[in-house]
Design a protein around this motif. Structure first.
Motif, PDB file in Angstrom:
ATOM      1  N   GLU A 161       0.654  -1.147   0.015  1.00 37.27           N
ATOM      2  CA  GLU A 161      -0.336   0.008   0.037  1.00 37.27           C
ATOM      3  C   GLU A 161       0.825   1.214  -0.044  1.00 37.27           C
ATOM      4  O   GLU A 161       0.450   2.441   0.777  1.00 37.27           O
ATOM      5  N   VAL A 162       1.911   1.572  -0.830  1.00 38.03           N
ATOM      6  CA  VAL A 162       2.669   2.218  -1.261  1.00 38.03           C
ATOM      7  C   VAL A 162       2.788   2.885  -2.732  1.00 38.03           C
ATOM      8  O   VAL A 162       2.316   1.971  -3.458  1.00 38.03           O
ATOM      9  N   GLY A 163       2.983   4.117  -2.672  1.00 39.80           N
ATOM     10  CA  GLY A 163       2.889   4.575  -4.241  1.00 39.80           C
ATOM     11  C   GLY A 163       1.558   4.599  -4.878  1.00 39.80           C
ATOM     12  O   GLY A 163       0.687   4.475  -4.211  1.00 39.80           O
ATOM     13  N   PRO A 164       1.657   4.925  -6.271  1.00 41.59           N
ATOM     14  CA  PRO A 164       0.435   4.982  -6.953  1.00 41.59           C
ATOM     15  C   PRO A 164      -0.342   4.075  -7.066  1.00 41.59           C
ATOM     16  O   PRO A 164      -0.074   2.773  -6.890  1.00 41.59           O
ATOM     17  N   TYR A 165      -1.926   4.409  -7.519  1.00 43.31           N
ATOM     18  CA  TYR A 165      -2.600   3.199  -7.886  1.00 43.31           C
ATOM     19  C   TYR A 165      -2.641   2.858  -9.350  1.00 43.31           C
ATOM     20  O   TYR A 165      -2.212   3.874 -10.105  1.00 43.31           O
ATOM     21  N   LEU A 166      -3.048   1.863  -9.863  1.00 45.10           N
ATOM     22  CA  LEU A 166      -3.269   1.555 -11.428  1.00 45.10           C
ATOM     23  C   LEU A 166      -4.738   1.353 -11.468  1.00 45.10           C
ATOM     24  O   LEU A 166      -5.339   0.529 -11.062  1.00 45.10           O
ATOM     25  N   GLU A 167      -5.454   2.222 -12.457  1.00 47.22           N
ATOM     26  CA  GLU A 167      -6.855   2.312 -12.435  1.00 47.22           C
ATOM     27  C   GLU A 167      -7.341   2.065 -13.734  1.00 47.22           C
ATOM     28  O   GLU A 167      -6.807   2.782 -14.697  1.00 47.22           O
ATOM     29  N   PHE A 168      -8.294   1.387 -13.867  1.00 50.07           N
ATOM     30  CA  PHE A 168      -8.749   1.118 -15.230  1.00 50.07           C
ATOM     31  C   PHE A 168     -10.329   1.576 -15.198  1.00 50.07           C
ATOM     32  O   PHE A 168     -10.888   1.333 -14.338  1.00 50.07           O
ATOM     33  N   PHE A 169     -10.535   2.359 -16.345  1.00 48.85           N
ATOM     34  CA  PHE A 169     -12.104   2.994 -16.504  1.00 48.85           C
ATOM     35  C   PHE A 169     -12.630   2.653 -17.665  1.00 48.85           C
ATOM     36  O   PHE A 169     -11.821   2.750 -18.778  1.00 48.85           O
ATOM     37  N   ARG A 170     -13.835   2.288 -17.922  1.00 49.89           N
ATOM     38  CA  ARG A 170     -14.607   1.869 -19.150  1.00 49.89           C
ATOM     39  C   ARG A 170     -14.738   3.261 -19.745  1.00 49.89           C
ATOM     40  O   ARG A 170     -15.255   4.251 -19.317  1.00 49.89           O
ATOM     41  N   THR A 171     -14.408   3.117 -21.050  1.00 51.95           N
ATOM     42  CA  THR A 171     -14.574   4.119 -21.818  1.00 51.95           C
ATOM     43  C   THR A 171     -14.963   3.739 -23.526  1.00 51.95           C
ATOM     44  O   THR A 171     -14.755   2.507 -23.635  1.00 51.95           O
ATOM     45  N   PRO A 172     -15.713   4.490 -24.135  1.00 54.21           N
ATOM     46  CA  PRO A 172     -15.891   3.998 -25.588  1.00 54.21           C
ATOM     47  C   PRO A 172     -15.084   4.100 -26.396  1.00 54.21           C
ATOM     48  O   PRO A 172     -14.888   3.517 -27.579  1.00 54.21           O
ATOM     49  N   ASP A 173     -13.751   4.671 -26.076  1.00 51.49           N
ATOM     50  CA  ASP A 173     -12.513   4.869 -26.947  1.00 51.49           C
ATOM     51  C   ASP A 173     -12.031   3.451 -27.421  1.00 51.49           C
ATOM     52  O   ASP A 173     -11.865   2.576 -26.520  1.00 51.49           O
ATOM     53  N   THR A 174     -11.450   3.238 -28.615  1.00 48.67           N
ATOM     54  CA  THR A 174     -10.559   2.110 -28.922  1.00 48.67           C
ATOM     55  C   THR A 174      -9.247   2.385 -29.354  1.00 48.67           C
ATOM     56  O   THR A 174      -9.105   3.669 -29.884  1.00 48.67           O
ATOM     57  N   LYS A 175      -8.401   1.587 -29.681  1.00 49.54           N
ATOM     58  CA  LYS A 175      -7.115   1.972 -30.011  1.00 49.54           C
ATOM     59  C   LYS A 175      -7.059   1.994 -31.636  1.00 49.54           C
ATOM     60  O   LYS A 175      -7.635   1.412 -32.300  1.00 49.54           O
ATOM     61  N   THR A 176      -6.616   3.449 -31.854  1.00 46.29           N
ATOM     62  CA  THR A 176      -6.498   3.743 -33.483  1.00 46.29           C
ATOM     63  C   THR A 176      -5.326   3.987 -33.801  1.00 46.29           C
ATOM     64  O   THR A 176      -4.848   4.086 -35.238  1.00 46.29           O
ATOM     65  N   VAL A 177      -4.194   4.498 -32.886  1.00 43.01           N
ATOM     66  CA  VAL A 177      -2.833   4.647 -33.393  1.00 43.01           C
ATOM     67  C   VAL A 177      -2.080   4.042 -32.274  1.00 43.01           C
ATOM     68  O   VAL A 177      -2.458   3.559 -31.250  1.00 43.01           O
ATOM     69  N   PRO A 178      -0.589   3.681 -32.838  1.00 51.15           N
ATOM     70  CA  PRO A 178       0.177   3.403 -31.509  1.00 51.15           C
ATOM     71  C   PRO A 178       0.248   4.041 -30.426  1.00 51.15           C
ATOM     72  O   PRO A 178       0.056   5.324 -30.273  1.00 51.15           O
ATOM     73  N   ASP A 179       0.197   3.373 -29.342  1.00 54.17           N
ATOM     74  CA  ASP A 179       0.388   3.930 -27.828  1.00 54.17           C
ATOM     75  C   ASP A 179       1.739   4.862 -27.942  1.00 54.17           C
ATOM     76  O   ASP A 179       2.704   4.645 -28.150  1.00 54.17           O
ATOM     77  N   ARG A 180       1.662   6.014 -27.404  1.00 56.40           N
ATOM     78  CA  ARG A 180       2.982   6.867 -27.000  1.00 56.40           C
ATOM     79  C   ARG A 180       3.375   7.067 -25.603  1.00 56.40           C
ATOM     80  O   ARG A 180       3.953   7.667 -25.137  1.00 56.40           O
ATOM     81  N   VAL A 181       2.362   6.410 -24.727  1.00 56.73           N
ATOM     82  CA  VAL A 181       2.629   6.373 -23.353  1.00 56.73           C
ATOM     83  C   VAL A 181       2.291   4.768 -22.861  1.00 56.73           C
ATOM     84  O   VAL A 181       1.345   4.392 -22.982  1.00 56.73           O
ATOM     85  N   LEU A 182       3.423   4.404 -22.217  1.00 54.18           N
ATOM     86  CA  LEU A 182       3.598   3.030 -21.828  1.00 54.18           C
ATOM     87  C   LEU A 182       4.062   2.716 -20.678  1.00 54.18           C
ATOM     88  O   LEU A 182       4.900   3.510 -19.980  1.00 54.18           O
ATOM     89  N   LEU A 183       3.338   1.705 -19.884  1.00 57.93           N
ATOM     90  CA  LEU A 183       3.723   1.367 -18.599  1.00 57.93           C
ATOM     91  C   LEU A 183       4.988   0.458 -18.657  1.00 57.93           C
ATOM     92  O   LEU A 183       4.979  -0.361 -19.501  1.00 57.93           O
ATOM     93  N   GLY A 184       6.153   0.724 -17.664  1.00 55.91           N
ATOM     94  CA  GLY A 184       7.061  -0.299 -17.655  1.00 55.91           C
ATOM     95  C   GLY A 184       7.051  -1.009 -16.183  1.00 55.91           C
ATOM     96  O   GLY A 184       6.866  -0.652 -15.507  1.00 55.91           O
ATOM     97  N   LEU A 185       7.246  -2.316 -16.710  1.00 56.58           N
ATOM     98  CA  LEU A 185       7.268  -3.226 -15.369  1.00 56.58           C
ATOM     99  C   LEU A 185       8.652  -4.206 -15.199  1.00 56.58           C
ATOM    100  O   LEU A 185       9.351  -4.409 -16.454  1.00 56.58           O
ATOM    101  N   LEU A 186       9.049  -4.230 -14.147  1.00 56.06           N
ATOM    102  CA  LEU A 186      10.458  -4.661 -13.671  1.00 56.06           C
ATOM    103  C   LEU A 186      10.375  -5.960 -13.370  1.00 56.06           C
ATOM    104  O   LEU A 186       9.551  -6.431 -12.411  1.00 56.06           O
ATOM    105  N   CYS A 187      11.280  -6.952 -14.059  1.00 59.03           N
ATOM    106  CA  CYS A 187      11.264  -8.343 -13.395  1.00 59.03           C
ATOM    107  C   CYS A 187      12.146  -8.257 -12.104  1.00 59.03           C
ATOM    108  O   CYS A 187      12.925  -7.319 -12.001  1.00 59.03           O
ATOM    109  N   GLY A 188      11.848  -9.080 -11.378  1.00 63.17           N
ATOM    110  CA  GLY A 188      12.526  -9.358  -9.964  1.00 63.17           C
ATOM    111  C   GLY A 188      14.139  -9.861 -10.086  1.00 63.17           C
ATOM    112  O   GLY A 188      14.369 -10.306 -11.139  1.00 63.17           O
ATOM    113  N   PRO A 189      14.859  -9.500  -9.177  1.00 58.27           N
ATOM    114  CA  PRO A 189      16.228  -9.923  -9.126  1.00 58.27           C
ATOM    115  C   PRO A 189      16.243 -11.593  -9.588  1.00 58.27           C
ATOM    116  O   PRO A 189      15.701 -12.325  -8.767  1.00 58.27           O
TER     117      PRO A 189
END
Length: 237
Positions: free
Chosen positions: A154-182
């Motif tokens: 329970e530290v740091g930001p939340y990750l939130e998903f909200f329903r919208t009518p929009d769909t992907k039409t162009v390549p994403d320009r903002v991407l989440l980065g996930l780190l593998c464990g050691p």
């Protein structure tokens, strides 16, 4: 082992200027371990709203007003994305990437400067199933119109998903980065994500342009079941 979200990557035509803007928005490096990196974009930004954006936390009405004024002074502009009369302020950074400066909310009092990474989606329940399996975070809420995850401690930001009518039409320009464990096997992690419903797009060795403190990193570009692109990062030595 499930992955840990560590950064948001923004592609920009003028990365140095956009990097300065976000440094002003977020202040010093986040002690809670989540940050923003800005890298060079392959071409002009399409004139559509990004499907991923940041909500910034504030501690008082005065803090909210000060932060909005400071960001506008650094090149942000107010934008109308159909939000109507709301207590938060919607801005765009110097290259048009949307962010929200929230009014003070108790739920975000301990997140640090980033309250939440917010993702537009068609089906929050599908996103909840995938991301709950992909991450070492805890699923906090799930409903037909939204889903919320946060780190188990329970530290740091939340990750939130909200329903919208929009769909992907162009390549994403903002991407989440996930780190593998050691010590985690990067290829095994990619295989695990594919089994959960992800699609693997590309893998490369990165030596620069990442916030991960390593001489080399293996970065795999993937997309989730709704086509949101993200990066899986295995730090080198």
């Amino acid at each position: 082992m499930p992955l840990r979200p560590v950064l948001l990557t923004i592609e920009a035509l003028a990365p140095a200027a956009v990097r300065r803007f976000w440094a002003e928005a977020l202040g010093p490096s986040d002690p809670l371990g989540f940050g923003v990196e800005v890298v060079s974009a392959p071409g002009p930004r399409p004139a559509v709203k990004n499907r991923v954006h940041l909500d910034l936390a504030t501690t008082s009405a005065a803090h909210q007003a000060e932060l909005v004024a400071r960001l506008e002074d650094r090149g942000a502009t107010p934008v109308d994305i159909g939000q109507g009369d709301v207590p938060w302020t919607v801005l765009a950074d110097p290259e048009g990437n949307v962010l929200c400066v929230l009014e003070p909310r108790e739920v975000y009092r301990d997140t640090g400067p980033i309250a939440a990474v917010v993702v537009d989606c068609a089906d929050p329940r599908t996103m909840a199933r995938f991301w709950d399996g992909a991450l070492d975070w805890t699923l906090r809420e799930v409903a037909d119109d939204h889903a919320v995850l946060r780190s188990a401690d329970e530290v740091g930001p939340y990750l939130e998903f909200f329903r919208t009518p929009d769909t992907k039409t162009v390549p994403d320009r903002v991407l989440l980065g996930l780190l593998c464990g050691p010590g985690d096997d990067h290829e095994a992690e990619a295989a695990r994500l594919r089994a959960l419903g992800a699609t693997e797009l590309a893998t490369e060795l990165a030596t620069a342009g990442t916030e991960i403190d390593a001489d080399r990193a293996t970065v795999t570009l993937m997309s989730d079941p709704e086509g949101h692109d993200f990066r899986v990062i295995a730090a080198g030595s």
